[in-house]
Design a protein around this motif. Structure first.
Motif, PDB file in Angstrom:
ATOM      1  N   LEU A  81       0.656  -1.236  -0.059  1.00 53.78           N
ATOM      2  CA  LEU A  81       0.112   0.159   0.076  1.00 53.78           C
ATOM      3  C   LEU A  81       0.866   1.254   0.166  1.00 53.78           C
ATOM      4  O   LEU A  81       0.578   2.158  -0.595  1.00 53.78           O
ATOM      5  N   GLY A  94      -6.523   7.335  -3.545  1.00 55.47           N
ATOM      6  CA  GLY A  94      -7.144   6.244  -2.908  1.00 55.47           C
ATOM      7  C   GLY A  94      -7.849   5.432  -3.667  1.00 55.47           C
ATOM      8  O   GLY A  94      -7.549   4.060  -3.631  1.00 55.47           O
ATOM      9  N   LEU A 109      -6.851   1.287  -4.369  1.00 55.45           N
ATOM     10  CA  LEU A 109      -7.601   0.028  -4.222  1.00 55.45           C
ATOM     11  C   LEU A 109      -7.919  -0.753  -5.576  1.00 55.45           C
ATOM     12  O   LEU A 109      -8.129  -1.818  -5.224  1.00 55.45           O
ATOM     13  N   GLU A 110      -7.878  -0.010  -6.538  1.00 54.02           N
ATOM     14  CA  GLU A 110      -7.961  -0.633  -7.884  1.00 54.02           C
ATOM     15  C   GLU A 110      -6.914  -1.446  -7.957  1.00 54.02           C
ATOM     16  O   GLU A 110      -6.989  -2.896  -8.369  1.00 54.02           O
TER      17      GLU A 110
END
Length: 392
Positions: A194, A222, A226-227
């Protein structure tokens, strides 16, 4: 000399040269990297040592030791950049604990008042809790000492994440724990991946002249993060399915029953032995029961690994360097356990009355044993495949 004959070569003529094949010298091979399990045992041992003291000087020394090893031996990989995030998380823990102590008060009495906040009256059923009131230096010092223990533990876990390759750690797990290890490794690599994705996307936005800070930049970064996490999950599932993940071999019923009995008995033995070590009445049977439980659990894991059909490509070997790395961390933890039993006042300085903490000498020397991995392990390779120059 007849027609079509050949003239003899003169005596002074040089013979034809032969092409010599220059074989290049083989490139020096870089030593094999340290076993990832050794790094985790070293870091967890330092974290265990941090739980035995609230002395801020010893805790700061533990943080310094782990930071030096990370700086000198951290590989150049995206997942190794998570150490800074764990340091920031540790600082956040310190600030939150001090903030709660300031607002909610502290059970430690004190005479040195720093400030007095407006106190909010609470109903009778909320006795023991207060909002606001007097903030003392003794209460804040006690909260700081206690929060530094948790912050040091978080930093040690961050050191393990920065030094140990999660993929190689998964490959080194026993076959019986492979399925559980996948979940653990995915959980441990979530934060490093991340952070790497956020850094990559922020750099791309800066190159395009778009904002990368503030609430707007966070919201626009963001969604791609997330994708990307979803795409990695789908790719991982497809790769695992293509490689036949989850296949099991046929094991006779007696072997399955023996495996279950050994595993369950071993876990119960570990629990009973640990309880015996923590209580004064069970000091006689604690160590034998714990050793027997660990042996039974290891036997169950070895038999359970026969059910999992998988092979290892170039398995990591537990060499002498791995033993030295593990031994250095275990030595730090064992010596601080001994110091806490012999001189608890030095490892747990009091705050009432408020005095400056002192650095105990031989526990501090014991913490310095944790620097051994910085000298016995190979230096990480840079992007060109050559070892990084040692810091002077």
């Amino acid at each position: 000399m007849g027609a079509g004959g050949t003239l003899p070569a003169p005596a002074s003529a040089t013979p034809p040269t032969r092409h010599r094949h220059h074989h290049p010298h083989p490139a020096p091979t870089h030593p094999a990297p340290t076993h990832p399990g050794a790094w985790w045992l070293w870091a967890l041992s330092l974290g265990t040592a941090a739980t035995r003291t609230t002395n801020p000087l010893l805790l700061a020394l533990l943080i310094t030791v782990s930071a030096y090893v990370v700086i000198t031996r951290r590989p150049h990989a995206p997942w190794s950049r998570s150490y800074g995030a764990f340091v920031k998380l540790a600082l956040a823990v310190l600030l939150i604990r001090l903030l709660f102590t300031t607002i909610l008060g502290s059970p430690i009495p004190g005479t040195h008042t720093l400030l007095t906040l407006p106190e909010v009256p609470l109903p009778h059923w909320a006795q023991g809790i207060r909002l606001g009131g007097r903030v003392t230096a003794e209460g804040l010092t006690f909260a700081l000492y206690d929060a530094m223990k948790l912050a040091t533990l978080l930093i040690c876990v961050g050191a393990a994440n920065a030094l140990a390759n999660p993929a190689r750690l998964l490959k080194s797990l026993p076959g019986a724990l492979y399925e559980m290890g996948v979940a653990v490794v995915v959980a441990l690599t979530f934060a490093p991946n991340l952070i790497a994705d956020v850094q990559r996307l922020r750099a791309a936005r800066r190159l395009r002249g778009r904002p990368d800070r503030g609430v707007r930049g966070l919201l626009q970064v963001g969604l791609p993060v997330l994708e990307g996490a979803l795409e990695r999950s789908v790719a991982l599932a497809a790769a695992m399915d293509a490689r036949g993940y989850g296949r099991t071999a046929r094991v006779p019923a007696p072997v399955r029953r023996t495996t279950a009995a050994l595993t369950l008995g071993g876990l119960l033995g570990v629990c009973a032995g640990t309880y015996g070590l923590l209580t004064a009445a069970g000091g006689t049977y604690g160590i034998p029961v714990l050793v027997a439980g660990v042996a039974a659990a290891l036997g169950g894991l070895w038999l359970g690994g026969r059910r999992t059909v998988r092979t290892r490509y170039r398995p990591d070997r537990w060499d002498a360097r791995a033993w030295l790395v593990t031994a250095s961390g275990v030595a730090v933890a064992a010596l601080l356990f001994l110091a806490a039993a012999r001189d608890p006042a030095a490892l747990h300085p009091g705050v009432v009355p408020l005095t400056a903490p002192t650095l105990p000498l031989w526990p501090a020397a014991a913490v310095l044993l944790g620097l051994l991995p910085a000298f016995v392990t190979p230096a990480p390779e840079n992007t060109m495949g050559t070892p990084v120059k040692e810091p002077s």
